[in-house]
Enzyme design. Structure first.
Site, PDB file in Angstrom:
ATOM      1  N   LYS A   1      64.273  -1.807  -4.593  1.00  0.00           N
ATOM      2  CA  LYS A   1      63.997  -3.141  -5.122  1.00  0.00           C
ATOM      3  C   LYS A   1      62.922  -3.019  -6.189  1.00  0.00           C
ATOM      4  O   LYS A   1      62.177  -2.038  -6.269  1.00  0.00           O
ATOM      5  CB  LYS A   1      63.539  -4.099  -4.021  1.00  0.00           C
TER       6      LYS A   1
ATOM      7  N   ASP B   1      57.675  -6.252   3.671  1.00  0.00           N
ATOM      8  CA  ASP B   1      58.808  -6.273   2.734  1.00  0.00           C
ATOM      9  C   ASP B   1      60.166  -6.269   3.437  1.00  0.00           C
ATOM     10  O   ASP B   1      61.188  -6.593   2.833  1.00  0.00           O
ATOM     11  CB  ASP B   1      58.764  -5.059   1.802  1.00  0.00           C
TER      12      ASP B   1
END
Length: 291
Positions: free
Chosen positions: A10, A142
């Site tokens: 990401k 996360d």
């Protein structure tokens, strides 16, 4: 049948610190974008009761890896909530590591999310994705976004998610061959005033920024020079609290042109953003259920 599962990278298109809790956790607002690039995990369940990790990166075997932590947490919580008797649940997990450690691309969090989702399915524990996301906060902030699998605005300490659709772009990702650990950046990060929390509409219509970028550039001249160089050609920032720098392009050809200009002492790759996690797309393709 044995499958190999994506564990995608990401980038944080923006990252703002909006406050600090009494326990030291930072409140954030961030735009979390998946890339069509990452690690892969081959996961073979068994009834031996042990979780074994195999990888060519020996440094990952000498620590409490997020993959092992995630698998053990899943077993523990399934037993606690009466979902399954898990004492004999085991797995062999083979990690093909492509995401650099300390890069800000979310490799450890992504590995944990893939482990939780796949073993939840293979062991037939039947936690929902939202339940897995809640459990995962015990490992890292996360991870919930990786589990839910959409481009998303992340708030709180990572537990508040607002999925969005965003035009998919091409990205040149550059790793300067030096890792930056999140705990080191947070411990050295100092601000006179937190960024004011803003509405999602305002965030998406404003120029993107990363509140940690000045701290990273002050500590690493190489990264500062890299951002300055890439910014001549395209919007460029660090991602997360790591060392990778990304530059955004509308097409692959433009990204390839700038890739050819990179200095010799860095690594880089070109990839496209995706609104749905490659892991979720793999589940749909294989006609498997998350729960």
């Amino acid at each position: 049948m044995i499958h190999t599962w994506p564990s995608p990278a990401k980038i944080n298109l923006f990252l703002y610190v909006t406050g600090v809790r009494s326990d030291g956790y930072h409140y954030i607002q961030s735009l979390f974008q998946f890339l069509n690039y990452g690690d892969t995990l081959k996961i073979i369940p068994n009834k031996k009761g042990t979780i074994e990790l195999f990888t060519g990166n020996n440094s990952l075997l000498n620590i409490k890896n997020s993959i092992i932590t995630a698998a053990e947490l899943l077993k523990e919580k399934a037993l606690y909530y009466g979902r399954k008797k898990t004492s004999n649940f085991g797995a062999k997990i083979f990690l093909n590591k492509k995401i650099p450690i300390g890069s800000g691309l979310g490799g450890g969090s992504s590995n944990a999310a893939t482990t939780l989702i796949v073993l939840n399915s293979l062991w037939k524990i039947k936690f929902t994705l939202k339940e897995l996301a809640t459990l995962s906060l015990k490992i890292g902030s996360d991870i919930p976004a990786f589990i839910m699998g959409n481009t998303t605005i992340v708030e709180g300490i990572g537990e508040i998610l607002h999925p969005i659709n965003r035009q998919e772009k091409w990205y040149l990702i550059v790793y300067p061959n030096l890792p930056i650990l999140t705990k080191d950046i947070f411990s050295s990060y100092s601000i006179k005033k937190n960024t004011t929390k803003k509405s999602i509409d305002f965030l998406l219509s404003s120029q993107f920024y990363n509140d940690f970028e000045n701290t990273v550039k002050k500590k690493n001249k190489k990264i500062k020079k890299l951002i300055s160089m890439l910014s001549l050609y395209a919007p460029s920032r660090i991602t997360g609290t790591g060392s990778c720098v990304f530059a955004e392009f509308n097409d692959e050809k433009s990204a390839q042109k700038i890739y050819s200009l990179l200095p010799y002492n860095v690594q880089g790759f070109i990839t496209k953003s995706v609104n749905i996690s490659p892991l979720h797309r793999a589940f749909y393709k294989k006609n498997m259920q998350f729960f």
